[in-house]
Design a protein around this motif. Structure first.
Motif, PDB file in Angstrom:
ATOM      1  N   GLN A   1       1.280   4.186  -2.550  1.00 13.02           N
ATOM      2  CA  GLN A   1       1.281   5.857  -2.310  1.00 13.02           C
ATOM      3  C   GLN A   1       2.366   6.413  -2.396  1.00 13.02           C
TER       4      GLN A   1
ATOM      5  N   HIS B   1      -3.698  -4.899  -4.007  1.00 14.51           N
ATOM      6  CA  HIS B   1      -2.433  -4.497  -4.128  1.00 14.51           C
ATOM      7  C   HIS B   1      -1.359  -4.051  -5.150  1.00 14.51           C
TER       8      HIS B   1
ATOM      9  N   TRP C   1       0.702  -0.973  -0.054  1.00 14.33           N
ATOM     10  CA  TRP C   1      -0.052  -0.308   0.486  1.00 14.33           C
ATOM     11  C   TRP C   1       1.456   1.252  -0.442  1.00 14.33           C
TER      12      TRP C   1
ATOM     13  N   ASP D   1      -5.143  -9.401   0.881  1.00 16.28           N
ATOM     14  CA  ASP D   1      -4.952  -8.283   0.082  1.00 16.28           C
ATOM     15  C   ASP D   1      -4.337  -7.812  -1.143  1.00 16.28           C
TER      16      ASP D   1
END
Length: 345
Positions: A122, A161, A118, A157
């Protein structure tokens, strides 16, 4: 995006505060909550949300202060705070400090297990969109994250991602003037499959939950209107209209994703304008009392949405929202980092 509450599965005071507002909080309200709950594990989360609000308003110096305050408290929001710090340093023209903070975060991420995909993404997005864009650096962040995603256990997840990283990689490669490679082509094929599945789900949702209406006025161009219930009213709306809300899903995130697809569908299908209308049950009940219409009739909700778009245009969002503006779903995040994420759509 600050992520889940530090309280785990329990109802967190911060989440209760956000839901109770029935709208997106202001920076001052986020800051006040953090002051009033200084010992709460979600205080850093509130400070980060306040920081993004200040940043979106152009007050990068104050945003930087808020992100530093969140970082000082430590905890699971530390990396989110550092991403905010780096963005503000670049926005303030403090490029050398931004580079130093960027490299320090990269060193920490490269040593962390499991990899925080993540935060990698970002940062890749930040670097590709910074005031002084750094697409080559963004590509390096993407490649590093994808290499680790292919070799290590990255959690449940990971697939989500990884897909988002592939989208970001394609974007920055295009920025660099590079021709699509096999990885880009595979990512595009996967995205096409997801779009097809989203279209199927959208069809089912529209069949069970009519959310759209025609033009808000009898004359003029044909517009589309998407009616959204606030976060606070969503559970009550589901209970009130169980038949027509079957397609909304069990949580606001699923509901928001459906609305996002609906608005995108109208935006790309020839509607001159798409209006995102926010309704509350109290306002709807007042409308019904004044109009004398049947509150249970789906057509009443359709006319209510058109009435809101016509009479309260200043409160209506024209689609699509600004990528760097606040997300329409009341999450407190930037649209591009919330419902506007390419990987979500």
């Amino acid at each position: 995006m600050t992520g889940p509450s530090a309280h785990g599965d329990k109802a967190a005071p911060y989440d209760t505060f956000l839901a109770g507002l029935g709208r997106r909080a202001s920076a001052a309200e986020y800051e006040q909550w953090a002051r009033d709950h200084d010992g709460d594990p979600d205080a850093p989360r509130a400070l980060i949300d306040a920081g993004w609000e200040r940043s979106q308003a152009g007050d990068h110096a104050q945003a930087l202060t808020l992100f530093h305050r969140a970082l000082e408290r430590g905890g699971e929001q530390s990396r989110n705070a550092r991403v905010g710090i780096i963005e503000q340093l670049y926005e303030l023209g403090r490029t050398d400090e931004g580079h130093t903070a960027r490299d320090a975060l990269r060193a920490e991420l490269d040593a962390a297990t499991p990899p925080d995909l993540w935060i990698y993404n970002q940062m890749a997005e930040l670097l590709s969109e910074a005031a002084d864009a750094q697409p080559q650096a963004a590509l390096e962040w993407c490649e590093a994250a994808l290499a680790r995603a292919g070799a290590e256990d990255c959690g449940e997840d990971a697939a989500v991602h990884r897909q988002r990283l592939l989208v970001t990689r394609s974007v920055v490669r295009e920025q660099l003037g590079l021709e699509p490679d096999e990885t880009d082509q595979a990512a595009e094929a996967e995205a096409d499959k997801e779009v097809a599945e989203a279209a199927r789900l959208l069809g089912e949702m529209l069949a069970n939950a009519p959310l759209i209406t025609g033009p808000p006025a009898e004359d003029g161009p044909v517009d589309a209107v998407v009616l959204r219930w606030t976060r606070a009213d969503f559970p009550s709306a589901r209970r009130r209209w169980p038949q027509t809300t079957a397609g909304y899903g069990d949580d606001y995130g699923t509901y928001a994703a459906g609305l996002q697809r609906t608005a995108d569908r109208w935006s790309t299908s020839g509607a001159v304008r798409v209006h995102m209308v926010t309704g509350t049950l109290a306002d709807y009940d007042a409308y019904v009392r004044h109009s004398g219409e049947d509150p249970g009739d789906p057509e009443t909700r359709t006319r209510y949405a058109s009435w809101r778009a016509r009479e309260f245009g200043q409160e209506t969002l024209f689609w699509p929202p600004a990528r760097n503006g606040p997300c329409w779903c009341e999450s407190g995040q930037k649209y591009k980092k919330c419902c506007g994420e390419p990987a979500r759509n």
